[in-house]
Design a protein around this motif. Sequence first.
Motif, PDB file in Angstrom:
ATOM      1  N   CYS A  13       0.833  -1.196   0.000  1.00 24.69           N
ATOM      2  CA  CYS A  13       0.000   0.000   0.000  1.00 24.69           C
ATOM      3  C   CYS A  13       0.876   1.258   0.000  1.00 24.69           C
ATOM      4  O   CYS A  13       2.042   1.221   0.421  1.00 24.69           O
ATOM      5  N   SER A  48      -2.994  -2.323  -5.302  1.00 26.51           N
ATOM      6  CA  SER A  48      -3.100  -2.006  -3.873  1.00 26.51           C
ATOM      7  C   SER A  48      -2.238  -0.816  -3.485  1.00 26.51           C
ATOM      8  O   SER A  48      -2.422  -0.233  -2.409  1.00 26.51           O
ATOM      9  N   SER A  49      -1.311  -0.444  -4.357  1.00 22.17           N
ATOM     10  CA  SER A  49      -0.483   0.755  -4.141  1.00 22.17           C
ATOM     11  C   SER A  49      -1.169   2.010  -4.651  1.00 22.17           C
ATOM     12  O   SER A  49      -0.589   3.098  -4.568  1.00 22.17           O
ATOM     13  N   GLU A  50      -2.365   1.867  -5.211  1.00 20.89           N
ATOM     14  CA  GLU A  50      -3.073   2.994  -5.837  1.00 20.89           C
ATOM     15  C   GLU A  50      -2.259   3.609  -6.971  1.00 20.89           C
ATOM     16  O   GLU A  50      -2.266   4.823  -7.183  1.00 20.89           O
ATOM     17  N   GLY A 213      -3.235  -8.414  -1.397  1.00 19.96           N
ATOM     18  CA  GLY A 213      -3.402  -7.080  -0.839  1.00 19.96           C
ATOM     19  C   GLY A 213      -3.609  -7.117   0.663  1.00 19.96           C
ATOM     20  O   GLY A 213      -3.090  -6.269   1.403  1.00 19.96           O
ATOM     21  N   ASN A 216      -0.781  -6.828   3.383  1.00 21.90           N
ATOM     22  CA  ASN A 216      -0.320  -5.609   4.055  1.00 21.90           C
ATOM     23  C   ASN A 216      -0.739  -5.624   5.514  1.00 21.90           C
ATOM     24  O   ASN A 216       0.023  -5.234   6.398  1.00 21.90           O
ATOM     25  N   LEU A 265      -9.419  -0.702  -0.535  1.00 18.95           N
ATOM     26  CA  LEU A 265      -8.187   0.010  -0.173  1.00 18.95           C
ATOM     27  C   LEU A 265      -8.385   0.835   1.095  1.00 18.95           C
ATOM     28  O   LEU A 265      -7.476   0.939   1.926  1.00 18.95           O
ATOM     29  N   LYS A 269      -6.124   0.360   4.521  1.00 17.77           N
ATOM     30  CA  LYS A 269      -5.439   1.488   5.162  1.00 17.77           C
ATOM     31  C   LYS A 269      -5.989   1.758   6.560  1.00 17.77           C
ATOM     32  O   LYS A 269      -5.230   2.085   7.477  1.00 17.77           O
ATOM     33  N   THR A 283      -7.220   7.710   1.379  1.00  9.64           N
ATOM     34  CA  THR A 283      -7.018   7.185   0.035  1.00  9.64           C
ATOM     35  C   THR A 283      -7.054   8.350  -0.953  1.00  9.64           C
ATOM     36  O   THR A 283      -7.522   9.440  -0.640  1.00  9.64           O
TER      37      THR A 283
END
Length: 308
Positions: A13, A48-50, A213, A216, A265, A269, A283
Motif C-alpha cells: 500500500c 493495492s499501491s493505488e 493485498g 499488508n 483500499l 489502510k 485514500t
Amino acid sequence: MTSTLTGVIPPVCTPMTPGGEVDAASLVRLVDHLLGGGVDALFVLGSSSEVAYLTDARRRTVLDTVAGHVAGQVPVLAGVIDMTTPRVLEHARAAAAAGASALVATAPFYARTHPAEIRTHFRTIAAEGGLPVYAYDLPVSVHTKLEADLLLELAGEGTLAGVKDSSGDDGGLRRVLMGRTTTGGATSFSVLTGSEVTVDSALWMGADGVVPGLGNVDPHGYVRLYRAAARGDWEAARAEQERLVRLFEMVRVGGSRMGAGSSGLGAFKAALHLRGVIDCPVTAVPQVPLDAEEAGRVGKLLAAAGLL
C-alpha cells in the motif's frame, strides 16, 4: 532475480498524507512491518499501491523510498503499469534507476489491442526495460485476459519471468500451471496468485506464491499459510486460509455507497492505521473515504482475527 520467484509477495500500500502526498515515514514503517512478517519479496506500484492515482513524481518517491530502505534484503518488484508501451518504458527506466529487481506490467489498455500487439508489448519491455518482466493478468481493469497459450509462449522464449494472476479464472490459472510442466522453456516461470481467499487451493495446484493485498494487514498470516502448504500440512493451510477469508470481509465495509476499490483500499489502510503502522488512512481522490462506523467495523474484524 536469477531463480524462480516464490513465497509471499505483498503489493505494498502507499500511505499518504491528508494532502495526498506520499507519506515516506509511514511507508518505511509499512515495509518494516512486512519484512518483520517474513515476506519473500515486495511489489510496489500495483493496484493495492493505488498506482493509477499516483503522479510520476509520487511513483518515483515510492520506488526510491522502498528500494532504498530494503537495500537488497528481498527483491523489489516495480509496477510499470500504463496504457501503452512507450509510457511503460519510461516507468521501466525509472524503476531500474531506483534499484528495482524486476518489472510488473499489464497488457496495454485504453486502445483496443490484439494478441499480436500484446506480444510486441511484452517483448519490447523485456528487450528495453533491462530487468525481468512479470505479466500482471488483470482483466477487470485492462479489459484483456492474458490467455494461457500467450503466457506460455512468452515464458518459453524467455520474455516473461512470471505472472501475477488476478484474473479470478481458476481454470485459466490451472492451464498455465499444467502447460508449464510440458513447456521446457517455461519451467522457471513463476506463477503467482493474486487472490487473497483461494491461496491454499492455488498452491495445491502448483502455484509458486501469492501477491495478497490483505498481506499488508496480516503478512504473518500469509507466511504461515504458505509455509504450511510448503511442508504439505494442508489442514493447517486451510485453517489459516479460512481465518484470512473472515478477515478479508473488511473489503466490503463500504457497501454500496462507494466503489469496490474505495472500500477495499480504504479498509486496508484503516486496518494499518488501527494497527499503528501508518499515520493516516486516507485514500487518493476521487475515492470515497470510509466513515467512522465503517472503520470501527474494520477494527472488529481485526480483533476477531487476533490482530488488535
